[in-house]
Design a protein around this motif. Structure first.
Motif, PDB file in Angstrom:
ATOM      1  N   GLY A  31       0.824  -1.202   0.000  1.00  0.00           N
ATOM      2  CA  GLY A  31       0.000   0.000   0.000  1.00  0.00           C
ATOM      3  C   GLY A  31       0.849   1.239   0.000  1.00  0.00           C
ATOM      4  N   SER A  32       0.312   2.321   0.528  1.00  0.00           N
ATOM      5  CA  SER A  32       0.972   3.610   0.504  1.00  0.00           C
ATOM      6  C   SER A  32       2.272   3.595   1.293  1.00  0.00           C
ATOM      7  CB  SER A  32       0.044   4.671   1.094  1.00  0.00           C
ATOM      8  OG  SER A  32       0.728   5.880   1.289  1.00  0.00           O
ATOM      9  N   ALA A  33       3.329   4.164   0.693  1.00  0.00           N
ATOM     10  CA  ALA A  33       4.609   4.271   1.403  1.00  0.00           C
ATOM     11  C   ALA A  33       4.471   5.171   2.627  1.00  0.00           C
ATOM     12  CB  ALA A  33       5.672   4.821   0.459  1.00  0.00           C
ATOM     13  N   CYS A  34       3.551   6.129   2.571  1.00  0.00           N
ATOM     14  CA  CYS A  34       3.372   7.073   3.667  1.00  0.00           C
ATOM     15  C   CYS A  34       2.816   6.402   4.922  1.00  0.00           C
ATOM     16  CB  CYS A  34       2.443   8.197   3.239  1.00  0.00           C
ATOM     17  SG  CYS A  34       3.010   9.091   1.783  1.00  0.00           S
ATOM     18  N   ALA A  35       2.126   5.257   4.755  1.00  0.00           N
ATOM     19  CA  ALA A  35       1.497   4.592   5.900  1.00  0.00           C
ATOM     20  C   ALA A  35       2.042   3.195   6.139  1.00  0.00           C
ATOM     21  CB  ALA A  35      -0.012   4.520   5.675  1.00  0.00           C
ATOM     22  N   SER A  36       3.131   2.846   5.437  1.00  0.00           N
ATOM     23  CA  SER A  36       3.607   1.463   5.476  1.00  0.00           C
ATOM     24  C   SER A  36       4.098   1.033   6.847  1.00  0.00           C
ATOM     25  CB  SER A  36       4.725   1.275   4.441  1.00  0.00           C
ATOM     26  OG  SER A  36       5.821   2.121   4.751  1.00  0.00           O
ATOM     27  N   GLY A  37       4.519   1.978   7.682  1.00  0.00           N
ATOM     28  CA  GLY A  37       5.034   1.609   8.999  1.00  0.00           C
ATOM     29  C   GLY A  37       4.007   1.637  10.099  1.00  0.00           C
ATOM     30  N   SER A  38       2.756   1.919   9.771  1.00  0.00           N
ATOM     31  CA  SER A  38       1.741   2.089  10.810  1.00  0.00           C
ATOM     32  C   SER A  38       1.292   0.766  11.409  1.00  0.00           C
ATOM     33  CB  SER A  38       0.519   2.822  10.240  1.00  0.00           C
ATOM     34  OG  SER A  38      -0.166   1.996   9.320  1.00  0.00           O
ATOM     35  N   ARG A  50      -1.299  -0.752  10.568  1.00  0.00           N
ATOM     36  CA  ARG A  50      -2.756  -0.826  10.406  1.00  0.00           C
ATOM     37  C   ARG A  50      -3.101  -1.213   8.973  1.00  0.00           C
ATOM     38  NH1 ARG A  50      -1.917   4.137  12.833  1.00  0.00           N
ATOM     39  NH2 ARG A  50      -2.394   5.186  10.871  1.00  0.00           N
ATOM     40  N   PRO A  51      -4.228  -1.913   8.779  1.00  0.00           N
ATOM     41  CA  PRO A  51      -4.675  -2.200   7.419  1.00  0.00           C
ATOM     42  C   PRO A  51      -4.936  -0.897   6.665  1.00  0.00           C
ATOM     43  CG  PRO A  51      -5.912  -3.503   9.021  1.00  0.00           C
ATOM     44  CD  PRO A  51      -5.124  -2.488   9.790  1.00  0.00           C
ATOM     45  N   SER A  52      -4.727  -0.916   5.369  1.00  0.00           N
ATOM     46  CA  SER A  52      -4.914   0.259   4.540  1.00  0.00           C
ATOM     47  C   SER A  52      -6.309   0.857   4.708  1.00  0.00           C
ATOM     48  CB  SER A  52      -4.710  -0.117   3.069  1.00  0.00           C
ATOM     49  OG  SER A  52      -5.325   0.798   2.205  1.00  0.00           O
ATOM     50  N   HIS A  53      -6.370   2.168   4.957  1.00  0.00           N
ATOM     51  CA  HIS A  53      -7.671   2.827   5.080  1.00  0.00           C
ATOM     52  C   HIS A  53      -8.423   2.822   3.757  1.00  0.00           C
ATOM     53  CE1 HIS A  53      -5.548   6.282   3.320  1.00  0.00           C
ATOM     54  NE2 HIS A  53      -6.729   6.783   3.031  1.00  0.00           N
ATOM     55  N   VAL A  54      -7.675   2.767   2.650  1.00  0.00           N
ATOM     56  CA  VAL A  54      -8.310   2.729   1.331  1.00  0.00           C
ATOM     57  C   VAL A  54      -9.007   1.388   1.125  1.00  0.00           C
ATOM     58  CG1 VAL A  54      -7.908   2.780  -1.153  1.00  0.00           C
ATOM     59  CG2 VAL A  54      -6.700   4.385   0.334  1.00  0.00           C
ATOM     60  N   LEU A  55      -8.314   0.292   1.431  1.00  0.00           N
ATOM     61  CA  LEU A  55      -8.913  -1.030   1.272  1.00  0.00           C
ATOM     62  C   LEU A  55     -10.072  -1.229   2.238  1.00  0.00           C
ATOM     63  CD1 LEU A  55      -5.752  -3.259   0.709  1.00  0.00           C
ATOM     64  CD2 LEU A  55      -7.239  -2.178  -0.990  1.00  0.00           C
ATOM     65  N   LYS A  56      -9.957  -0.695   3.431  1.00  0.00           N
ATOM     66  CA  LYS A  56     -11.058  -0.787   4.388  1.00  0.00           C
ATOM     67  C   LYS A  56     -12.273  -0.002   3.883  1.00  0.00           C
ATOM     68  CE  LYS A  56     -10.991  -2.163   8.182  1.00  0.00           C
ATOM     69  NZ  LYS A  56     -11.531  -3.451   8.717  1.00  0.00           N
ATOM     70  N   GLY A  74     -14.704  -1.803   1.868  1.00  0.00           N
ATOM     71  CA  GLY A  74     -15.495  -2.817   2.562  1.00  0.00           C
ATOM     72  C   GLY A  74     -14.737  -4.100   2.809  1.00  0.00           C
ATOM     73  N   LEU A  75     -13.426  -4.111   2.554  1.00  0.00           N
ATOM     74  CA  LEU A  75     -12.633  -5.321   2.777  1.00  0.00           C
ATOM     75  C   LEU A  75     -12.399  -5.537   4.272  1.00  0.00           C
ATOM     76  CD1 LEU A  75      -9.890  -5.213  -0.017  1.00  0.00           C
ATOM     77  CD2 LEU A  75     -12.196  -6.152  -0.108  1.00  0.00           C
ATOM     78  N   SER A  76     -12.298  -6.802   4.655  1.00  0.00           N
ATOM     79  CA  SER A  76     -11.970  -7.139   6.039  1.00  0.00           C
ATOM     80  C   SER A  76     -10.489  -6.871   6.289  1.00  0.00           C
ATOM     81  CB  SER A  76     -12.271  -8.615   6.299  1.00  0.00           C
ATOM     82  OG  SER A  76     -11.386  -9.432   5.534  1.00  0.00           O
ATOM     83  N   ASP A  77     -10.093  -6.882   7.556  1.00  0.00           N
ATOM     84  CA  ASP A  77      -8.671  -6.729   7.879  1.00  0.00           C
ATOM     85  C   ASP A  77      -7.856  -7.833   7.222  1.00  0.00           C
ATOM     86  OD1 ASP A  77      -9.398  -4.581   9.376  1.00  0.00           O
ATOM     87  OD2 ASP A  77      -8.811  -5.421  11.324  1.00  0.00           O
ATOM     88  N   ALA A  78      -8.392  -9.051   7.223  1.00  0.00           N
ATOM     89  CA  ALA A  78      -7.675 -10.176   6.615  1.00  0.00           C
ATOM     90  C   ALA A  78      -7.493  -9.963   5.120  1.00  0.00           C
ATOM     91  CB  ALA A  78      -8.423 -11.482   6.876  1.00  0.00           C
ATOM     92  N   ASP A  79      -8.534  -9.481   4.437  1.00  0.00           N
ATOM     93  CA  ASP A  79      -8.417  -9.212   3.005  1.00  0.00           C
ATOM     94  C   ASP A  79      -7.396  -8.109   2.728  1.00  0.00           C
ATOM     95  OD1 ASP A  79     -10.236 -11.117   2.187  1.00  0.00           O
ATOM     96  OD2 ASP A  79     -11.942  -9.725   2.166  1.00  0.00           O
TER      97      ASP A  79
END
Length: 368
Positions: free
Chosen positions: A309-316, A318-324, A327-332
């Motif tokens: 996903g985004s390099a800006c959030a890669s160290g967080s 957390r699952p990507s806010h875009v994918l969430k 409607g995707l699950s955390d596992a997806d």
């Protein structure tokens, strides 16, 4: 040698940009000084500005910034501060880049009404939702042209029309779209050089004629009265050269990327595409495979540079806010990878990289 498939994080520096920058390692004049060295530097800056402006519609001015994050902050905060007191609403989308979402939330803590619209399962916003949210209290509407994580193209032309019909400004984050897809009719457009084969550390905000912004920084007002600070002729020249190449190779780059996209789709036939397969920039392929651990896959395939996903959030963590937001699950979300390719990616490189990724994914699932 590493095969690079992370074009959304940054792009390889174009040889033409490198050549344009090289002389300015020795030429040290301040472009805001009145003497000959300063005038030479200023001329280089203006040549670069003109070359970049050719990628934009007429009727606006280009303000150099340190990057798209500064440009987005300048647009959102500057427009909100300059807006009349009755316009205290900001509207944006849930899949925007953090530089927009975080800035909008900051505005919310400082008295503005914030509306963050959800997207549909394909990553695109409903225009009906936009029309319902944008009213005569709205100061600015912000929507990304090409999503940095999933490559989905929003209906920005229509969003802009809705915004302007209500008397609001429309900001488009075109970082991933500059030089790749047609830019929309907007009031403010944020871009970054290093996403279009230019240098890091420089971006720009295109401002439509007649749009008034309050400056974020004070201390010289060198750029159109709304941005203070000494410009780097070297970075400007590199950005200008990269923009000129993008313009000249626009059609060829699109054809090349479309061919790579088709090739990747065929090799990853059992994977599921995240976001619309129709409304997208083809240099971004975000896919998931059930049961896959994307972080482990990235670690296992050391010969390929790709991401989750985004390099800006890669160290967080957390699952990507875009994918969430899709409607995707955390596992997806955690079983998704992003492959980014472009001008300098060869078919042979992509084929080799896909083989390594597919083999590692199969090994991982076999031992799950």
């Amino acid at each position: 040698m590493t095969i690079y498939l992370d074009y959304q994080a940054t792009t390889p520096l174009a040889p033409e940009a490198r050549a344009a920058m090289a002389p300015w390692l020795d030429k040290f004049g301040n472009p805001h000084s009145p003497h000959r060295l300063g005038r030479e530097a200023a001329a280089a800056v203006e040549v670069a500005r003109e070359r970049i402006a050719r990628l934009f519609p007429p009727g606006g001015a280009l303000v150099f910034t340190s990057g798209a994050t500064e440009a987005a902050n300048m647009a959102l905060k500057g427009a909100a501060w300059a807006a009349p007191p009755e316009r205290r609403r900001v509207v944006t989308l849930s899949t925007e880049h953090a530089c927009v979402l975080d800035t909008v939330q900051w505005l919310g803590r400082h008295g503005l009404e914030v509306v963050v619209l959800p997207v549909e399962a394909d990553g695109r916003v409903s225009l009906d939702r936009v029309a319902e949210a944008v009213n005569d209290r709205t100061a600015i509407v912000a929507a990304m042209l090409v999503n940095n994580e999933i490559g989905v193209i929003q209906p920005v032309e229509e969003i802009g029309r809705i915004a302007r019909a209500a008397g609001a400004l429309f900001l488009c984050d075109a970082v991933q779209g500059l030089g790749r897809v047609e830019l929309p009719d907007a009031d403010l457009v944020a871009v970054s050089a290093h996403k279009v084969h230019g240098p890091k550390g420089i971006g720009a905000l295109w401002v439509r004629d007649g749009v008034r912004l309050e400056p974020l920084m004070h201390g010289g007002a060198q750029e159109a009265g709304i941005r203070s600070g000494t410009l780097s002729p070297m970075l400007c020249a590199g950005f200008g050269a990269a923009a000129a190449v993008a313009l000249s190779r626009f059609a060829g780059d699109r054809t090349h990327v479309a061919r790579l996209w088709q090739m990747a789709r065929e090799r990853l036939a059992g994977w599921t595409i995240n976001g619309s397969a129709e409304h997208r920039y083809c240099g971004n392929l975000n896919v998931r495979l059930e049961g896959l651990d994307a972080a482990r896959l990235i670690a296992d395939v050391r010969g390929v540079a790709f991401s989750a996903g985004s390099a800006c959030a890669s160290g967080s963590g957390r699952p990507s806010h875009v994918l969430k937001a899709l409607g995707l699950s955390d596992a997806d979300a955690r079983s998704s990878i992003r492959l980014g390719f472009g001008r300098y990616t060869t078919e042979e490189e992509l084929d080799a990289a896909l083989s390594l990724i597919v083999e590692a994914a199969e090994r991982q699932r076999a031992f799950a």
